[in-house]
Design an enzyme around this catalytic site. Structure first.
Site, PDB file in Angstrom:
ATOM      1  N   TYR A 154       0.875  -1.178   0.000  1.00  0.00           N
ATOM      2  CA  TYR A 154       0.000   0.000   0.000  1.00  0.00           C
ATOM      3  C   TYR A 154       0.911   1.227   0.000  1.00  0.00           C
ATOM      4  CZ  TYR A 154      -3.932   2.919   1.835  1.00  0.00           C
ATOM      5  OH  TYR A 154      -4.907   3.865   2.034  1.00  0.00           O
ATOM      6  N   LYS A 179      -1.735  -1.470  -3.854  1.00  0.00           N
ATOM      7  CA  LYS A 179      -2.660  -0.362  -4.012  1.00  0.00           C
ATOM      8  C   LYS A 179      -1.833   0.909  -3.948  1.00  0.00           C
ATOM      9  CE  LYS A 179      -5.983   2.603  -1.884  1.00  0.00           C
ATOM     10  NZ  LYS A 179      -6.551   3.110  -0.622  1.00  0.00           N
TER      11      LYS A 179
END
Lengths: 316, 316, 316, 316
Positions: B146, B174
Site C-alpha cells: 500500500y 494499491k
C-alpha cells in the site's frame, strides 16, 4: 490587442499533438551551437512534431545568459519558418525580465509564450493569480501557464487555473506535476471551456492524458525520437489499442533506462543530450549549476539507447 | 504455506474491479455501529462491488482501538460471507501488531491483508524491502503493498515493488500516491508479471488507470455510490467511451464538491460519512485526531450531494 | 485530579537538567533485555541525570509491541525507585492506546507522560489542539507535549502551545524540531508562564537553549556519557564559558562522528546502541522497520568513539 | 588576485556585528526611490550598523529588473562611502548573470558579494560545490555563501561548506535556515578556521548564535531599529545577561507582531516596509510576485509598532 485575439482563435484551434521541449545545444565554451540547433530543428520537423517549445526546463532556461536566449529565439523562429507553432519560455523571477523576452519572441515571429510562476519566494494562490494576470495583460503574445511544483515550490491550483483561463490572453497550460488528480481537474476546466489548451508534461502520461481529453504532450523524448511520440499520439487519437500497447513499453523504457540512469539532478537532461550526441545531432554539454552524469552512466545510456533504437526499428 | 499458495493462484485471478475502502461506522460513544455496518455491507454488495477493503485510511485504521478493529473484521467477514473477497488493512508501526491483526483476519475468513509501510521513522528503500519481506514471510494471508506517501512520508519505489512482487506471499499493490509516472512504472511491472495486482487509489484516476492496464480502483466514493463506480469500471473494460464521458464528470464533481468542501484534513472522510448519513446508512461520527468539518460545510456537502444524486439518476 | 495538581506544583519545580531519552535494550529475539536495562539504569543514575524519558523516539516506541512497553515501564520505575522523575512516552495514533499506557505509567509510579501528536493523518492546529486537550483531560499523569515534525509531519505551532500551556494537566514541551525561531517562541511562552517546562531535543543545542532560558535537554548522547552532558548543563547554569568551550566541541564530535556515520534512518540510534555495546551495557539490536548500519559503519563508530572517550578523559 | 587577498585578510578581520539586509525602497511606479534610499542609508549609519547587505531576500533581489539593481549598488556604495563594508547580493540562476553583478559591485567599490545557490533545478552537494567553486574562481570580490533552503530548496551541507571554506575567495556564510544543529556545525567549521565568517539570518537567534561563536547577525529588523540590534549584539559580547533579558523579548515581539501579522508570503517584508513608512523613511511598495498585506493588517502592524517603539524608549 486585436491582433492577438485573432491569434487566440486561429491558433489554439490547431495547437495539439507532440510539442518537444527542445534542448538548447551548447558548445563546450558555453555558447549556443547554431549548427546543432539547425540539425535539431530539422530532425524534429522531419519527425512530424506539431510545435516547438523552446526555453523550457529541458531547454535550461534558468541557466542561460540573456544573449543565448535571444539567439535561440531568433534562430529557431527563422528555421521553423512558421511550419508549426513556436512557443517561447519566458519563465523568470522578475516580471520585467519575463516581458522583455516576450517582446523578443513577438519580434521574431513566435506564436506563444509560456511561463512558470516566479520561483524564489513561496507564493500563495492570490500571488499567482495576480502575477499571471499582470503578465498576460502586458504580454504581446498569448500566454501558456506552466505548472511545475518540483521546480517552483508552488502549484497553480485548479481554482486559480479556472479563473486565469478566462483571461483573453491566456490560452492554455502545460502541467509537469505528474499529479493525476490535479490533471483530471484541468480536464474538467477544459470540458467547460474547450478552447483552453491542456498539455501534459511527463511523456509517460501521454496515452492516458490524451485518452482523457488532453490536447497533447510536451514530451522531452521527442527530442530524440520525434516520430515515435507522434505515432503514439496518433494511435491514441485513432483508438488503436494494439499499437499503443506496442509503443507504451518503449516510452517507459526510455523513461527508466535513459532518464533515470543516475541520481544526479541532470539525469533526465543528460539522458536526452547524450542520446542526441549518439545520433550526431549535438554535443552533450550542459550548463552549470547542473553537472553531467559520469562516464559510466554515459556509457550505460548509450548501451540502453542502442537497445531502444533496435526495438523502435522492429516496431515497423 | 501450501494453503496460501492455492489462494494466490485462485484468488488473484478474480481480484479486479471496484473495491471500496469501507468507512468504519461509529456510534457517538466511539464504539463500532454494528447495525450501520450491516446496512453499509448490504449497500455495497447490492451495488455490485468486487471486493471489500476494510481498515484502510478511509476506515480510520490508525485511530481505532484494537477491540473495534477485531469486531469489524469479524462482522464484515460474516456479513460478506465469501460473496466477494475481503481485504483487511493491518498497517501499523510495529511488525508484531500488524501480524496480530493478520491472524485475526485469517481466523475470520478474510482473503488478503494490506499494509502501508511503518510511518513513524523515515525509511529508505532497504528498510522498506526488509520490512515487507519479513511481514510477507510471516503473514498467514497473502499481502498487498500500500503506497501512500502523503501519510507515510516514504514511497515504495518501483525497483522495490518489482523485487517484492517476486515474493510468493505478495500479490499486489494499491497505490494512493496520485503520481502518474510512478503508476506507469507499476504497470510496467505488471506487464512482466501479469498476476501481480495493481489497484489505483484516487478514484479520479480510475478510467485512465484501468484503460492503461490496472486491475481496478479502491474507490472511496463507492461507499456512497457503489454501482456508479462499477458501471464506470465496466464502461472502461468495454471501451464505451460515450458512457465514460457521461460518468467521469460526475466522478470529478464528487471529488471537488463532496471531498474538497473544506480545508480540514477530515474533508474527504467527512464528505463520505456525511453522504452516508444523508443516505440513512450510518452516523457521520469520525474519530480523533480528526475533527468533523463544520456545520456550514456539512450543509454544503448535502446540497452538493443532492445535485449529484440527481445527475446520477438522469444517467439512466 | 487533586492528587495530580499537587504533582504539578511539586514536580515541575524540580524538573530540569539532563533527561536522557533512554534506548530500549533488546535481546536478539526481539524481547526486552532486562539485565541490560538494569545496567543502563544504573549507568544513568551514576552519571547524575536529572530524569528518565523512556519510550521516546530513541526508545523505538513506535516499533515495540505492547508487552515490551509494559515491561519496560514497570522495570524502569522499579529500578529508578523515585530517585529522579520518570517520564513515559505514550505517543500513538489512537487516543485509547495512548491512554492505556498512561494508565500503566501511573500504576507503576511514573511521574509524567509525554506524547507527540498522532502521526498518520496530516493534522492542522485545530486538530492538534483538540487532541491534546482530550488527552490531557483523560490522562492520569501530567502531560508533556512533544514536537517532532520530521516524524509526525506537523508542528505544534506556538499559538497552539500557548493555548495548551494553560491546561492544568499539561506541564511542558519537548521540542525536537531543531528550529531555532520556533524554540525562541516557546521561550517567550515560558517567560509569561515560568512553570511551563521547555526542554530541547537536539543535544547540539543544549548550551544555547539553556543559556536562553530552557529547563534542560532530552539528550540522546546522555545514554552513553551521562556525566558529560550533566557537566555541560552545570557549566551553562554556572556561566562557565571556558568549560563550555571545552565540552561543546566534543558534543559536536559525538553528533557528527557517532550519529551521522551513515545515511541510514537508523544512523543516530545505531550510533548510540553501538556505543553502549562497546561500553558493555547492552547489545546493539534494533527493531524493524529500522535496519542496523552495516559492519564498516559499526567499525567506524567504535573507532570514533575511542577517540571521543580519550578526549573526555583528558577533560578532567 | 593579489588585491583581493589583501581584502580577505584586512576585511574579514573587521566584519562582525549587525549587518542589515536592506530593503529596496521603491516608488509606486516600480522604480528605485533614490531619496528614500538616502534616508534609509543615513538611518542605518546613524544607528551604528557594522555593514550593509544589499540585494538580499529582504532586498527583493529576485523580483528587481537589472537597471534597478545597478542603480542601488551604485547609490549605496556612494552613500556609505566606505564607512562600513558593503556586501552585494548576486544570487541568480545563471552563473553569467551573477558574475555580471559581481563586476558592477566591484566597480562601485563594494567589499563583498553574497550568493545563494541557483534555485530552479534541485541540486545535490556536488552541484553546489562545483557551482560555488566556479563562482568564487571568477568573482572579482570575495564571496559569502548564503544558505536559505526555504527559498532555494537545497541546503549547503556542512561538509560542502567546510570544503568551500578553504577556497581563497570564499570568506564566510550567512545562514538563514533557522536550523540549530546545522548552525552548530557551521560554528565547528569556524572553530577550525576562525577567519571564516559565520552570520546568522533569523534575528531571533542573534543572542544564542553570537553567544555560541557567530560573528554577527544579518538582522532584517535592523532596517527599522538599527541601534536596538546593535545594543543587543554589544550586550552579548559584553556578557550583559540583564540587558539581553530586557531586549530579547522585544526582538521576539517584533518577530511575532510585525513580521507574522499575516499568512501572506510578503508578511515579513511588508512588516518591515510598513514600519519604515511609519517612520517616514520610505513608501511600503513591494514588487510582484509578492502582494502587500491587506489594509487591516497594515493597521495592525502600525498599532503593534507603536507599542514596540514605546517599549524601546523605556529601555533607556
Amino acid at each position: 490587442m486585436g491582433e492577438y485575439e485573432i491569434n487566440k482563435v486561429e491558433m489554439s484551434g490547431n495547437l495539439k499533438g507532440i510539442i518537444p521541449p527542445t534542448v538548447t545545444p551548447l558548445l563546450s565554451n558555453g555558447e549556443l551551437d547554431k549548427k546543432a540547433t539547425e540539425r535539431l530543428t530539422k530532425h524534429l520537423l522531419d519527425g512530424g512534431v506539431h510545435g516547438f517549445f523552446i526555453l523550457g526546463t529541458t531547454g535550461e532556461i534558468s541557466s542561460l545568459k540573456p544573449s543565448i536566449k535571444k539567439e535561440l529565439i531568433s534562430l529557431t523562429c527563422r528555421l521553423v519558418d512558421r511550419a508549426v507553432p513556436v512557443i517561447v519560455g519566458i519563465t523568470h523571477t522578475a516580471l520585467d525580465s519575463s516581458l522583455k523576452f516576450a517582446k523578443v519572441a513577438k519580434e521574431n515571429g513566435a506564436d506563444y509564450v509560456v511561463s512558470a510562476p516566479p520561483f524564489f519566494f513561496p507564493l500563495d494562490q492570490q500571488d499567482i493569480l495576480a502575477y499571471y494576470t499582470r503578465l498576460a495583460d502586458l504580454s504581446p503574445l498569448p500566454l501558456f501557464l506552466y505548472n511545475f511544483p518540483a521546480m517552483t515550490k508552488c502549484s497553480i491550483e485548479p481554482d486559480t487555473v479556472e479563473e486565469l483561463s478566462k483571461h483573453s490572453n491566456i490560452v492554455g497550460i502545460k502541467d509537469s506535476s505528474g499529479n493525476g488528480v490535479y490533471f483530471q481537474n484541468l480536464l474538467s476546466i477544459k470540458r467547460a471551456n474547450p478552447e483552453f489548451n491542456v498539455f501534459v508534461g511527463p511523456e509517460e502520461l501521454l496515452v492516458q492524458s490524451v485518452y482523457s481529453g488532453a490536447d497533447g504532450a510536451v514530451a522531452g523524448g521527442a527530442n530524440i525520437f520525434p516520430s515515435l511520440y507522434v505515432k503514439l499520439y496518433e494511435a491514441v487519437i485513432a483508438g488503436d489499442k494494439e499499437k499503443i500497447n506496442r509503443i507504451q513499453p518503449i516510452i517507459m523504457e526510455i523513461s527508466r533506462k535513459i532518464y533515470a540512469c543516475s541520481g544526479k539532478s541532470s539525469s533526465y537532461l543528460s539522458g536526452i543530450k547524450e542520446s542526441l550526441y549518439y545520433l550526431g545531432i549535438c554535443e552533450s554539454n550542459i550548463c552549470l549549476p547542473m553537472l553531467s552524469v559520469d562516464n559510466a552512466t554515459k556509457e550505460q545510456i548509450r548501451h540502453n539507447l542502442e537497445k531502444i533504437i533496435f526495438k523502435i526499428k522492429t516496431l515497423g
